[in-house]
Design an enzyme around this catalytic site. Sequence first.
Site, mmCIF file in Angstrom:
data_model
loop_
_atom_site.group_PDB
_atom_site.id
_atom_site.type_symbol
_atom_site.label_atom_id
_atom_site.label_comp_id
_atom_site.label_asym_id
_atom_site.label_seq_id
_atom_site.Cartn_x
_atom_site.Cartn_y
_atom_site.Cartn_z
ATOM 1 N N ASN A 259 0.853 -1.199 0.000
ATOM 2 C CA ASN A 259 0.000 0.000 0.000
ATOM 3 C C ASN A 259 0.894 1.258 0.000
ATOM 4 O OD1 ASN A 259 1.003 -0.366 2.602
ATOM 5 N ND2 ASN A 259 -0.678 0.779 3.461
ATOM 6 N N CYS A 261 2.000 3.609 2.053
ATOM 7 C CA CYS A 261 3.078 3.917 3.021
ATOM 8 C C CYS A 261 3.932 2.705 3.367
ATOM 9 C CB CYS A 261 2.464 4.535 4.265
ATOM 10 S SG CYS A 261 1.498 6.011 3.874
ATOM 11 N N GLU A 263 3.333 -0.297 4.763
ATOM 12 C CA GLU A 263 3.183 -1.179 5.932
ATOM 13 C C GLU A 263 2.393 -2.450 5.645
ATOM 14 O OE1 GLU A 263 1.821 1.710 5.554
ATOM 15 O OE2 GLU A 263 -0.188 1.862 6.392
ATOM 16 N N GLY A 410 -0.837 8.966 10.401
ATOM 17 C CA GLY A 410 -0.701 10.395 10.116
ATOM 18 C C GLY A 410 -1.851 11.234 10.658
ATOM 19 N N THR A 411 -3.059 10.783 10.457
ATOM 20 C CA THR A 411 -4.204 11.575 10.927
ATOM 21 C C THR A 411 -4.741 11.076 12.254
ATOM 22 O OG1 THR A 411 -4.821 11.433 8.603
ATOM 23 C CG2 THR A 411 -6.180 12.806 10.008
HETATM 24 P P1 ADP Z 1 -4.716 7.472 9.068
HETATM 25 O O1 ADP Z 1 -3.965 8.061 10.216
HETATM 26 O O2 ADP Z 1 -5.439 8.523 8.265
HETATM 27 O O3 ADP Z 1 -5.631 6.342 9.437
HETATM 28 P P2 ADP Z 1 -2.129 6.469 8.074
HETATM 29 O O4 ADP Z 1 -1.301 7.694 8.007
HETATM 30 O O5 ADP Z 1 -1.898 5.517 9.193
HETATM 31 O O6 ADP Z 1 -3.688 6.864 8.008
HETATM 32 O O7 ADP Z 1 -1.958 5.680 6.721
HETATM 33 C C1 ADP Z 1 -2.384 4.340 6.629
HETATM 34 C C2 ADP Z 1 -2.666 3.982 5.224
HETATM 35 O O8 ADP Z 1 -3.832 4.678 4.790
HETATM 36 C C3 ADP Z 1 -1.613 4.377 4.204
HETATM 37 O O9 ADP Z 1 -0.560 3.489 4.106
HETATM 38 C C4 ADP Z 1 -2.437 4.399 2.956
HETATM 39 O O10 ADP Z 1 -2.660 3.091 2.476
HETATM 40 C C5 ADP Z 1 -3.727 5.001 3.446
HETATM 41 N N1 ADP Z 1 -3.716 6.471 3.324
HETATM 42 C C6 ADP Z 1 -3.146 7.370 4.123
HETATM 43 N N2 ADP Z 1 -3.314 8.621 3.676
HETATM 44 C C7 ADP Z 1 -4.027 8.518 2.554
HETATM 45 C C8 ADP Z 1 -4.542 9.436 1.603
HETATM 46 N N3 ADP Z 1 -4.361 10.739 1.701
HETATM 47 N N4 ADP Z 1 -5.232 8.923 0.562
HETATM 48 C C9 ADP Z 1 -5.429 7.612 0.439
HETATM 49 N N5 ADP Z 1 -4.980 6.713 1.292
HETATM 50 C C10 ADP Z 1 -4.283 7.135 2.328
#
Ligand code: ADP
Length: 561
Positions: A259, A261, A263, A410-411
């Site tokens: 995917n 990032c 992981e 990230g979020t």
């Molecule tokens: P979150 O904190 O938003 O749940 P992560 O930063 O942990 O997300 O990212 C986990 C996975 O979610 C990423 O490896 C990717 O597959 C997907 N992802 C993250 N950001 C995006 C984005 N802007 N658009 C689409 N998929 C995303």
Amino acid sequence: MESRYLRRDKYGNLIETPKQLFQRVAHAVAQAELQWGTDKDASCWERRFLDVMMDLRFLPNSPTLMNAGTPSGQLSACFVLPVYDHLADIFSALRLAALIQQHAGGTGFNFSHLRPKNDRLHRTQGTAAGPVSFMKIFNATTEYVKQGGKRRGANMGILGIDHPDIEEFITCKRKEGNLRNFNISIGISDAFMAALEQDASWKLIHPNTQQVVKKIKARQLWDLVTESAWTSGDPGLIFLDTINTFNPTPDIGKIEATNPCGEVPLLSNESCNLGSINLSRFVDDHQGQTTLDWNGLAQTVNIAVRFLDNVIEINNYLSPEMRKIALGNRKIGLGVMGWAEALSKLEIPYESNKAVHLAERLMKFIAENSWNASKGLCKERGVFQNWEKSIYYPNSPVRNATRTSIAPTGTISIIADTSSSIEPFFALAYQRQHILQDETLEEINNSLIRYMQRHQIEPSVVTEHIQQTGTLSGLVSIPEKMKNIFKTALEIAPLWHLRHQTAFQKYTDNAVSKTINLPKEATREDVDFIYKTAWREGLKGITIFRYHSRNSQVIQKGILS
Ligand code: ADP
């Protein structure tokens, strides 16, 4: 949460509070219980799901928070789509990618099956565009498919180190702004690493005819990779042989991609639902003595695994193939966030063996408890459909082909108000650039504030210093111990970053997303060393980022910098 997650009516008015969001998600996910249990079971699990989310002990990935209990119902963050060497297939992948991104998922592709640029096309007498050109089309699609206006999508693009277009691919992101909706990684084989070690030449091979198109020194390609990564942060590496050694269902297929990032390595059309445990919530403070609440952690892992298995049931799949393989393997990815915050509460420096040992112990504990939870679910609900074709057959009946994965969070780490994933604090004060709105958010690290209160340290001098530099370095009036505990990402030697990644990977079924931060002064040799060590240590992938190697970066250190 307000700009991205809380629901709105058709006029754009908010119709949900954060608590109602968690209630919506808990309710939707608990509905899966009705297939095996009673209404009472469903409401009992709904309450547990709600509790762990409201308490910020566990959060699922963004698409689940955004879409559970809504008409979209697409709940997974991670997808891999196959890209075959026919125009119709390429555009089928593009169509699915657009739909996935519209529903907040991220997509990964391996473009190695595509014939190289300028290859002759027999049917039309023309010449082929090649992988990098097609990636530009995928990139443009992502640019314009905003996820319900909430965020732009994300892609992973991979090309095998033996593809004839590999040199163009390695350098395709050097210029800032190129392919900005892609992370790119080189698919590295053990054979290539052996050629590199022996300083041998390496063959670039046509993916269809298997003919050798070119011979080049392995070292020459490698230098191009490390130089590009030093210049721009891209490409990262993914170690496909290591990944396939741990592929739980080799008879179903070979893994070629991850995917966005990195992981979650996945088979073609496979998806994965992630969720992360907030480690900082499991550090208790008893009269100044901090300890880890292992029992609480075990309980939360159990609830989280059940939550993620339920998500597979209620998920809305965007194609029959995606549905089949998701239900076939039932992969979930439970990970962690708040690692740096937990360490700071325990007063353990990130840059220490004690921290690395605790990382191993913690992840081993989470892995064992996830395994037990998945085994328990298997007794209630049965094994995953492909179990007989998996590495677990015949001795280990389990519900999920994979259970753990460490996402960047990230979020969701912002929602949980903690440090992201297993990363050290990036800075102690920083401005965060809002990606969609022209707005910057200013933040000071909460753990530091709490530490100063606990140790009766006068905050004003410290606050002023970190607002200027983002770090405690150079501040003479505070104890060394405090400086060590609050060392930030760029002050921590890259090898320690790598050690944390390795410690967590040791007990993670999928992979670990981690950025090895390098200071601006880091050299190409530093990148060379990190990339080689990552392979030797058995990591599944590696990404570096050298500070200020790009003009636009999401977080900047120091409010005044
Ligand atoms: P979150 O904190 O938003 O749940 P992560 O930063 O942990 O997300 O990212 C986990 C996975 O979610 C990423 O490896 C990717 O597959 C997907 N992802 C993250 N950001 C995006 C984005 N802007 N658009 C689409 N998929 C995303």
